[in-house]
Each structure stands twice: as structure tokens, then as C-alpha cells.
Enzyme design. Sequence first.
Site, PDB file in Angstrom:
ATOM      1  N   HIS A 481      -8.480  13.410   9.015  1.00 20.75           N
ATOM      2  CA  HIS A 481      -7.059  13.257   8.729  1.00 20.75           C
ATOM      3  C   HIS A 481      -6.379  12.315   9.712  1.00 20.75           C
ATOM      4  O   HIS A 481      -5.423  11.615   9.348  1.00 20.75           O
ATOM      5  CB  HIS A 481      -6.383  14.628   8.718  1.00 20.75           C
ATOM      6  N   GLU A 718       7.899   9.748 -16.043  1.00 26.46           N
ATOM      7  CA  GLU A 718       7.033  10.430 -15.086  1.00 26.46           C
ATOM      8  C   GLU A 718       6.310  11.626 -15.691  1.00 26.46           C
ATOM      9  O   GLU A 718       5.587  12.327 -14.989  1.00 26.46           O
ATOM     10  CB  GLU A 718       7.824  10.866 -13.849  1.00 26.46           C
ATOM     11  N   ASP A 742       4.510  11.219  -9.912  1.00 28.16           N
ATOM     12  CA  ASP A 742       4.481  12.370 -10.811  1.00 28.16           C
ATOM     13  C   ASP A 742       3.679  12.081 -12.074  1.00 28.16           C
ATOM     14  O   ASP A 742       2.965  12.963 -12.568  1.00 28.16           O
ATOM     15  CB  ASP A 742       5.905  12.792 -11.190  1.00 28.16           C
ATOM     16  N   CYS A 789       9.132   2.526  -9.705  1.00 31.16           N
ATOM     17  CA  CYS A 789       9.560   2.933  -8.371  1.00 31.16           C
ATOM     18  C   CYS A 789       8.531   3.826  -7.696  1.00 31.16           C
ATOM     19  O   CYS A 789       8.745   4.289  -6.576  1.00 31.16           O
ATOM     20  CB  CYS A 789      10.904   3.648  -8.440  1.00 31.16           C
TER      21      CYS A 789
END
Length: 862
Positions: A481, A718, A742, A789
Site C-alpha cells: 500500500h 453513472e 460509479d 468528470c
Amino acid sequence: MSGTIDLTAPFDGIAVPLTAVSDPVFAGLMMGDGLAIEPLSSTLLAPCNGVVTHLARTGHALTLSAANGAEVLIHIGIDSVRLNGEGFSARIRQGDTVRCGQALIDVDIDAVAQRVPSLQTMVVIAGAGYRLSARASGLLQAGITRLLSITPGETPATGASGAAHAEPSGPAIRRPARVAHRNGLHARPAALVQASLRLYAAEVVVEFGERQANARSVTALMGLGVDEGADVIISARGADAAGAAEAVIEALQAACAIAHASGHNPAAAAVPPPSVAANTGTSADTSADLIGWRGVCAAPGLALGRVLRLDQSVAEVPERGAGVDAEFAALARALNQVRLELGQAVGDAQERRAGAESEIFAAHLALADDPELIAAAESAILQGQGAGFAFRNAITRQCEILLGLNNALLAERVADMKDLERRVLAALGHAAGNGDAFAEFTDANAAVIVVADDLTPSELTRLPRDQVVGLATALGGATSHVAILARALGIPALVAVGPRLLGLETGREILLDASRGVLEPNPLAAQLAAARWRIAEKRRQREQMLESASLQARTLDGVVIEVAANIVDAADAREAVRHGADGVGLLRTELLFSERSEMPSAAEQQQACQAVLEALAGRAAIIRTLDVGGDKEVAYLSLPHEDNPALGLRGIRGGFAQPAVLDTQLRALLSLQPLSLVRILIPMVSDVEEILRVRRRIEQLAGEMQLAERPQLGVMIEVPAAALLADHLARHVDFFSIGTNDLTQYALAMDRCHAGLAARLDPMHPALLRLIAMTVAGASQHGKWVGMCGGMASDPEAVPVLLGLGVTELSVSPPLVPEIKARLRQLSQAQCRAEVQALLQLDSAEAVRAAARRCWPQDQSE
């Protein structure tokens, strides 16, 4: 064509997968499949018996025709053609017959290393009809280690382009062209020419003087010896000959067009890097030093700075507790505090659109709720241990299990476990660490390379980003990570350097070339000078992009694409203007609601949004209505508990559930001046009635406010239903804006906050591309435009795909605006449209990305 042959390593060195090299043309396998080498010796040896069918005039590349007919291309270094032969001395000539192990080219490896981005040497099997049946890994010994095994296979029914080839017929079409690529028709431009024919079946020949070459053969094209500015003839025959000829001409002249489009003046090129003549030592004296200390590249880049040691100290924790009840309560309080901290870290990262950071802290949040871990600690507390001692032992046992599985990926999760341990112990009052290291550092303005045994994600995010230029750790891995975060933050990072790293003292100047996997603990003057030049050149390129960022993003064929910014407030808007944004493509209003204990009034909302408009100085702003629910919570709105909030009262559904909240926001937006610059965006739309309901309410409120003007209204695409109904939705709105974050999670049924699925959430998945294509097609039926976007808009690799699909506005984070504009100026919309249709037929995101790299390599100058 005879059978399998083995190639031996042409250099001493380390094997590198071809897909991991820093040149997109080779990494995308445009030249063919093969292997790369990080060379540690200075003489290139023949990898097999064969004939030298091509030797670059600059000596940096050659092609051997092996005994089984395979063409073996060897390319020494990346961007090495620009050296014009300096540092390369060929011992053979084109046409010579050579034997395996024979010395072919002497390389001044020290000098070349200072003047090219990488010494990585590519060994590639060019042309169809062969497959690689074995590949080496690890350390290689020149002339001894088997590098590759090449086996003849069935010649595909398609040519190098991937298109089925019919027997050409009809008269040949002949067109003149001028080669604009710097240094002529060498490896990379030849690969671009070959790639340009992917969709055509015609037979195409490039003629140069009395010589000819099949345009689908990289080695044949290089063999023509065409210099920059030379005139050639393109001869094409077949059903689609005209299109094929134009495609080749465009590929040959692309470099010239790109230079003009970006305002680049070849005469004003940067000063070349300093020569290694400044080095007072001899090559023999310094060869070991130049190799440096090897590690694993976690985040690419070059850094020069002074060492800052972050040595971990271990918190002292009492073994015995103050009673079961007291220790149980202490652990519960500490875990709750840690959950609160991690939840805030997730939210902060999401507001900054720092997706990698958000996902990592979401994974840590899941660890803090791990029932097995908590049960192990509570069991130890029942035996009389203190909460801190018990929790540390529970973490230690879990780490031992992970390390004992002999799985590198799982072993890298140990750092996450230790990060959680540190947080919980600190919450229990047992703080330890290295937080004062920067305060004690003597030079507050020095560029710093942080050196540590290992780092945790939370430690990395707390480092001062304006001072840290690089990271190096003794432990760790490329998929940890910390590595993911370093890449996201743009900090060059080298991990797994080994324990000798911890011998470096604070204040010492070191050189970190993470891209090549090397740390130089004792850099020579020449190395420092070369590194400073390379860093300055990168900075110059960024500044050059910034200088032209305020200009339109006009493609090579004259299409203007708007590049806007995703922002949250007026400060972001000013930053967007500074970086050349054409407007705001997404103003997220959630921040107005999340950092307070009660809902903001219409006046407060109007004031905040008006400040954004004023900062934009005449540019338009797309303002999204409140989108909470799912992974974005606002406590005082009292949304009902949902078992699956991602599929619940998200976006406009929440507005309909609380109409007073929606009305207040709409009144605020309708109060903005001038309304001609305001575009209202509705999130989470799935059918026409939702649009009509919002539009009716806007009309009612505007009537009450006696407004003569109405703002534009758009919807976010989305959810898959919106893409599927795009032709219906487009009748009732002014524009679409695609939210790929999304749309990806809903189309692929993968929670975007699920750490284990993060790597698979790729918007370049062909299913997503089809939904985007469907959205554009539906909008175009009614003359409406489509923007984006979501995070995909910020991906330079995805930009040509979006351009080809018909997206005409891209909204990205403000610092990325110059890069995305520069990328668009290098592309032709017509060519992108022609190429993108084939991508929609591929099977996976990986296949799409590989094809995109072949079609649109990001660096066209070798």
C-alpha cells in the site's frame, strides 16, 4: 523454417519483462514480444548464429536473421538514437554472418547511462510466425544464460495489422510523404507505421530511392535507412488502398504535426545533458559505483536529495492490565477512536479524489473491525494482559501467519497490520514513532529522500510533500500500500533495498533512480550533474505544458476539446484557472454539507458557489446537486439505515426523499449570477421521470423568484440504466456528464471501496467503453454534448479512447489540466474514431489498455 532455437543473454545483467520497460512502444509489444535486460557489462554479444540484416547507423540497434528465420531485434537503451552514435562502436557491418557469443557492439555504458532515460536493452522477436517457449528471469550471464527460446508457429491468417489480408488487386496508389520523425525512420517510428495499418488489408510499400520495404515490417522499414526530412513514396494496392496510404503518411508525418501543435521549436531544444567527461575517475574505477544498490521500483522517477532517516522506535506497553473491565473499555475506546480517524482519512481522500489513498484507508478501516483480531486481543485481556500488550500480540501472530504463507503479496500486507497496531497503541496512550525527525532536521529547505526500514501508509501521508522528493526502504514490495500511495502522490520510491540501506546517515546526498531500480549512495560529480539535468528537463517539460495550458486543446485535425476541472470550492477554482482549465466540469457541493453540524442555508450555499463563479472569471461551472448516501455520509440529514446504501438513497433519490434539502439547494443555484454560466448537474439519474421532476421544480422555483433566465440542466451518467436510456434522457437535458467512478462499480458489480477488488475496477473495461459509446450515440441523436468528470478523464492512456468515442469535454483535477491538454494536441480525432471501434470488441480491460498503448504511444520521439 527450421525448429526451436535458444538465444543467450547478449549482456550481463538482470532480466526485465518487456511489458515493464519505460518505453510504451516496446512495453505495448508494438515491436513484437521478447525480454529486456538491465545491462551490467559493456559489450553486446550475438545471442545466436545469424546474419546482420540491419545495423542502425548510430550503432544503438541491430537486427539478426536467425537460422530458423526469426528476426531478432536488439535495441540498446531507451531514447538512445538521439546520441547519434556517441558511446556505441560496432565491430560488425550490415550483411555480416556472425556466430553466437561474438562481440557485436562496444558500449561506453557509463557515458550512455548519463544521457538516456534508461539503459534497458530490448531483445524482441519481430514479425509473425514465431512464439516464445521459454524466458529467463533474474541474473543473466552474457553468452551463457539462456535468454529466450523461439519456436516457429503457424503463421496467422491476419497480418501484422490484425486485419484479414485479401490478395491485393487493382492499380497501385502512389503518394509522396516526408519523414518528420527526429533521427528518421528508426525503431519507434517504424512501429508506428506498422500500427497505422492495423485496420487495413491493403499491401503497402515504402519506397526510398531504389530501395523498398513492406510497411508492415518494422525491420524492413528500419533497413531503408531513411533520415529525418527525407522524401519517400507510399505505394498501396488493394480494396482500401487509399485509406491505408493516408494512414501511413499520417504516421510518417505525425512527429512534425505534433511539434507544430504543441508550439515546440526544434531550434530551441533544451541544452543537452552534461557529459561524463566531468568525471575524474576512470570507467574501471567507477563501474561498481555506477551500478549502485539495487532495489524494487515501487514508484518510478528520479530524485536527488539528502537522506532523512526515519528510524522506528517501539512503544513500551505494560504486559499486565488494570483489570478485565478497564482493559476491555480501553480497547473499545481506542478502536472507536481509530475507526473515527480512518473514516475521516477516507473522507478527506475522497474529497481530494485521491482514490488510491481512500481505498487503502478503507482497507485499514475494515481491519479495525476484524472480529478475529479483536477476539484474540480480548481473549488475552481475559488472561490478565493489558489492552496494548494483548492487541500487539494479536497483530504479531497475524503477521507471522501472513509471512509464513510464502506469498509475496500477502507478506506486503504486514505493513498494514503494523500501521493499525501503531494507531491503536497511540490511542491507548502508548505512542511511538519518528514524528520529530523533520523538526530535528537541520535544513528545513533541503530536498529530502526518506530512508527507513519500512513505512506505513499513515506515516507516508503525514510526510511534508513539498520537501520529500523520494523514498527508499530496506523492506517492502512493489504492490504494498505504501508503493500504491507513492505512485499516486508522484514520489519516486525504491523498496527492498536491503539492510545496508540503514547504514546511510541523515544529511548525506544520494541519488535515487527508482525507474531503473537503483540507489547510488556515493554519486560522482558527473552523475549528480546528469541527474540535475534530467530533473530540470522534466521540470522544463512540465513548465512548457503549463505555459500553453491556457490555450485551447485543439486536436491535430482541428477539433477543440474542452478541458475543465473537478473542484470543491473557490480556492480550487483559482487553482483550476492557474492551470489553464476552460471551466469547471464538476463542482462537488458535498463539502458544504459535510464540515458542519447543521444544513447550510440557501444564502450560505449561494455565497460559496458565487465565489467559485467569480474565481472562474467568465468561465462556466457545472454544479452537481448534493450526492450523499452510499460511502458519503452526512450525519444530520438522518438518512435511514440501509443494508446496501450504494443501491439506496444515493444522489437525486436522496433529494426526492428530503425535498426541503433539494429545494434549498436549487434556490441557491438559481440565485447565482450570471445564470448563463451555471449548469446544474443531477446525480444518480436512472429514468426520464427523475429529470422531469427536477425540471418542473426548477420552473416552479424560478417562477417564484421571477427569473427570466434558466440555467442549463444536465444529468450524470453513472448507472447503466442511464447509458441504456441515453437517447430518451437526451430529449430533456442540455448535456450529459459521465461519472466513471460509479458507472464502473455499478456496471462491473464491484464495490469501489472494496480494497480486494480495487485492481479490477478499470473503466477501460470493454463493457464500460460500450456504455460510453451508447451514451454518446444517444446524445448525438438530439444534438447534445457529452462530457466526463470521472477518474477515467484524468488517465492519459484513456484520453484517445474517449476522443474516439465522441466525448467532447474532460474534467480532471486542476494540476492535470496541462498534461491532458498536451495529450489531446497530439491526437487526431478521426484516427481515434477509426481505431476505437476495434477496442469495443476486445475481451478485457487489460486487452484494451494493451491495444491503446499500441495505437497511441504516449512518447513518439525516441
